[in-house]
Motif scaffolding. Structure first.
Motif, PDB file in Angstrom:
ATOM      1  N   SER A 264      43.920  35.686  49.804  1.00  0.00           N
ATOM      2  CA  SER A 264      44.034  34.489  50.636  1.00  0.00           C
ATOM      3  C   SER A 264      44.840  33.435  49.886  1.00  0.00           C
ATOM      4  O   SER A 264      45.044  33.520  48.676  1.00  0.00           O
ATOM      5  CB  SER A 264      42.647  33.944  50.982  1.00  0.00           C
ATOM      6  OG  SER A 264      42.008  33.445  49.828  1.00  0.00           O
ATOM      7  N   VAL A 265      45.264  32.417  50.615  1.00  0.00           N
ATOM      8  CA  VAL A 265      46.153  31.425  50.026  1.00  0.00           C
ATOM      9  C   VAL A 265      45.411  30.469  49.086  1.00  0.00           C
ATOM     10  O   VAL A 265      46.019  29.905  48.176  1.00  0.00           O
ATOM     11  CB  VAL A 265      46.886  30.644  51.144  1.00  0.00           C
ATOM     12  CG1 VAL A 265      45.943  29.684  51.856  1.00  0.00           C
ATOM     13  CG2 VAL A 265      48.096  29.905  50.591  1.00  0.00           C
ATOM     14  N   THR A 266      44.094  30.294  49.274  1.00  0.00           N
ATOM     15  CA  THR A 266      43.358  29.311  48.479  1.00  0.00           C
ATOM     16  C   THR A 266      43.414  29.579  46.973  1.00  0.00           C
ATOM     17  O   THR A 266      43.778  28.674  46.199  1.00  0.00           O
ATOM     18  CB  THR A 266      41.892  29.217  48.941  1.00  0.00           C
ATOM     19  OG1 THR A 266      41.870  28.777  50.304  1.00  0.00           O
ATOM     20  CG2 THR A 266      41.118  28.225  48.090  1.00  0.00           C
ATOM     21  N   PRO A 267      43.085  30.793  46.483  1.00  0.00           N
ATOM     22  CA  PRO A 267      43.165  31.009  45.037  1.00  0.00           C
ATOM     23  C   PRO A 267      44.583  30.890  44.485  1.00  0.00           C
ATOM     24  O   PRO A 267      44.781  30.502  43.336  1.00  0.00           O
ATOM     25  CB  PRO A 267      42.607  32.429  44.839  1.00  0.00           C
ATOM     26  CG  PRO A 267      42.723  33.085  46.165  1.00  0.00           C
ATOM     27  CD  PRO A 267      42.547  31.989  47.171  1.00  0.00           C
TER      28      PRO A 267
ATOM     29  N   SER B 158      35.459  33.614  43.620  1.00  0.00           N
ATOM     30  CA  SER B 158      36.677  32.853  43.873  1.00  0.00           C
ATOM     31  C   SER B 158      37.368  32.461  42.574  1.00  0.00           C
ATOM     32  O   SER B 158      38.588  32.471  42.473  1.00  0.00           O
ATOM     33  CB  SER B 158      36.359  31.601  44.691  1.00  0.00           C
ATOM     34  OG  SER B 158      35.425  30.789  44.003  1.00  0.00           O
TER      35      SER B 158
ATOM     36  N   ARG C 298      46.920  28.795  45.684  1.00  0.00           N
ATOM     37  CA  ARG C 298      47.181  27.355  45.574  1.00  0.00           C
ATOM     38  C   ARG C 298      46.506  26.768  44.328  1.00  0.00           C
ATOM     39  O   ARG C 298      47.083  25.927  43.633  1.00  0.00           O
ATOM     40  CB  ARG C 298      46.695  26.639  46.833  1.00  0.00           C
ATOM     41  CG  ARG C 298      47.639  26.815  48.024  1.00  0.00           C
ATOM     42  CD  ARG C 298      47.126  26.089  49.244  1.00  0.00           C
ATOM     43  NE  ARG C 298      48.105  26.161  50.336  1.00  0.00           N
ATOM     44  CZ  ARG C 298      47.783  26.214  51.621  1.00  0.00           C
ATOM     45  NH1 ARG C 298      46.504  26.191  51.970  1.00  0.00           N
ATOM     46  NH2 ARG C 298      48.721  26.268  52.545  1.00  0.00           N
ATOM     47  N   GLU C 299      45.277  27.208  44.074  1.00  0.00           N
ATOM     48  CA  GLU C 299      44.565  26.735  42.887  1.00  0.00           C
ATOM     49  C   GLU C 299      45.279  27.182  41.610  1.00  0.00           C
ATOM     50  O   GLU C 299      45.412  26.418  40.648  1.00  0.00           O
ATOM     51  CB  GLU C 299      43.128  27.259  42.897  1.00  0.00           C
ATOM     52  CG  GLU C 299      42.272  26.677  44.011  1.00  0.00           C
ATOM     53  CD  GLU C 299      40.923  27.360  44.149  1.00  0.00           C
ATOM     54  OE1 GLU C 299      40.027  26.764  44.755  1.00  0.00           O
ATOM     55  OE2 GLU C 299      40.777  28.499  43.637  1.00  0.00           O
TER      56      GLU C 299
ATOM     57  N   ARG D  60      41.201  33.306  41.391  1.00  0.00           N
ATOM     58  CA  ARG D  60      42.082  32.237  40.914  1.00  0.00           C
ATOM     59  C   ARG D  60      42.712  32.638  39.589  1.00  0.00           C
ATOM     60  O   ARG D  60      43.924  32.475  39.397  1.00  0.00           O
ATOM     61  CB  ARG D  60      41.266  30.953  40.762  1.00  0.00           C
ATOM     62  CG  ARG D  60      42.035  29.778  40.165  1.00  0.00           C
ATOM     63  CD  ARG D  60      41.118  28.569  40.109  1.00  0.00           C
ATOM     64  NE  ARG D  60      41.767  27.376  39.605  1.00  0.00           N
ATOM     65  CZ  ARG D  60      41.260  26.150  39.733  1.00  0.00           C
ATOM     66  NH1 ARG D  60      40.097  25.987  40.355  1.00  0.00           N
ATOM     67  NH2 ARG D  60      41.901  25.113  39.244  1.00  0.00           N
TER      68      ARG D  60
ATOM     69  N   ALA E 285      53.224  29.094  48.591  1.00  0.00           N
ATOM     70  CA  ALA E 285      51.978  29.736  48.189  1.00  0.00           C
ATOM     71  C   ALA E 285      51.590  30.823  49.188  1.00  0.00           C
ATOM     72  O   ALA E 285      51.007  31.847  48.814  1.00  0.00           O
ATOM     73  CB  ALA E 285      50.868  28.698  48.069  1.00  0.00           C
ATOM     74  N   ILE E 286      51.951  30.622  50.454  1.00  0.00           N
ATOM     75  CA  ILE E 286      51.621  31.610  51.489  1.00  0.00           C
ATOM     76  C   ILE E 286      52.335  32.932  51.220  1.00  0.00           C
ATOM     77  O   ILE E 286      51.744  34.010  51.318  1.00  0.00           O
ATOM     78  CB  ILE E 286      52.001  31.064  52.887  1.00  0.00           C
ATOM     79  CG1 ILE E 286      51.125  29.860  53.235  1.00  0.00           C
ATOM     80  CG2 ILE E 286      51.876  32.156  53.945  1.00  0.00           C
ATOM     81  CD1 ILE E 286      51.506  29.166  54.522  1.00  0.00           C
TER      82      ILE E 286
ATOM     83  N   ALA F 188      50.751  34.593  48.166  1.00  0.00           N
ATOM     84  CA  ALA F 188      49.446  35.144  48.516  1.00  0.00           C
ATOM     85  C   ALA F 188      49.594  36.457  49.286  1.00  0.00           C
ATOM     86  O   ALA F 188      48.864  37.427  49.036  1.00  0.00           O
ATOM     87  CB  ALA F 188      48.656  34.133  49.344  1.00  0.00           C
TER      88      ALA F 188
END
Length: 230
Positions: A56-59, A18, A61-62, A22, A46-47, A50
């Motif tokens: 995915s959107v998580t990395p 992850s 956003r980070e 990022r 961010a979506i 991504a």
């Protein structure tokens, strides 16, 4: 009872962590911002980023949070993020500070190396020039970043490298393709080669002066102007 088979890729392909995603997302977004591919002043989600990057959107956003902490983007609550609009005064501030730091740093690099060859930086300078001739703006920017920050790293001053890196990230490029077509980027690439020549010759004053002139030239390039433009 059916048993699931392992993916054919799993035995041969390295697994991305992850943190790696990022970092990759941060570099991708950083490059898009500096090249002006993410429009300044426009709210971006961010979506959407991504989806464009295929992650995915998580990395993402980070990564955006990392860039916000560096002053590269502004977080818009419940909407996404925005790239600040830069004025000419903003660019002037950025390049004046870079000049104060990097010109003197080149003299220090010369003293540190004491005439030692730096083939890795000559190779980067040549790659910058090749990318400029070919109009490969992503490679041009990537090699240019490696060149400038890499020389500073020779001094062992982590804060200096971080400050200059942050200043670079806060700037934007405009109309770069037009300047590439006019040969302005090729000239910039050749200036990197001249800086390497000065470093290897052991000439502190010349290396500092060439960096000063190069950054003055770059100021116009990053604003999408040639020196003859008003």
């Amino acid at each position: 009872m059916t048993t699931s088979r392992p993916s054919a890729m799993s035995a041969h392909s390295p697994q991305l962590k992850s943190v790696s995603l990022r970092e990759q997302a941060r570099e991708a977004v950083r490059t898009q911002i500096v090249l002006g591919q993410i429009e300044p002043g426009q709210v971006e989600s961010a979506i959407n980023v991504a989806a464009a990057l295929g992650v995915s959107v998580t990395p993402v956003r980070e990564a955006i949070m990392d860039l916000a902490n560096l002053g590269v983007v502004e977080i818009i609550r419940n909407r996404g993020f925005r790239v600040p609009v830069l004025t000419d005064h903003d660019l002037d501030e950025i390049f004046r500070i870079r000049t104060m730091l990097e010109a003197q740093a080149m003299a220090d690099v010369v003293q540190t190396l004491d005439g030692e060859p730096v083939p890795q930086f000559r190779r980067l300078a040549e790659q910058i020039t090749d990318a400029a001739r070919e109009g490969d703006l992503v490679s041009f920017l990537d090699r240019d970043r490696q060149f400038h920050l890499g020389l500073l790293e020779l001094l062992g001053n982590r804060r200096l490298v971080e400050i200059v890196g942050q200043l670079r990230d806060q700037a934007r490029m405009q109309g770069l393709q037009k300047l590439a077509d006019q040969g302005e980027l090729t000239r910039s690439g050749e200036e990197h080669i001249a800086i390497v020549d000065a470093i290897e010759s052991g000439d502190c004053e010349l290396a500092a002066e060439l960096m000063r002139k190069h950054l003055a030239h770059s100021r116009g390039i990053w604003a999408g102007r040639t020196e003859g433009d008003s």
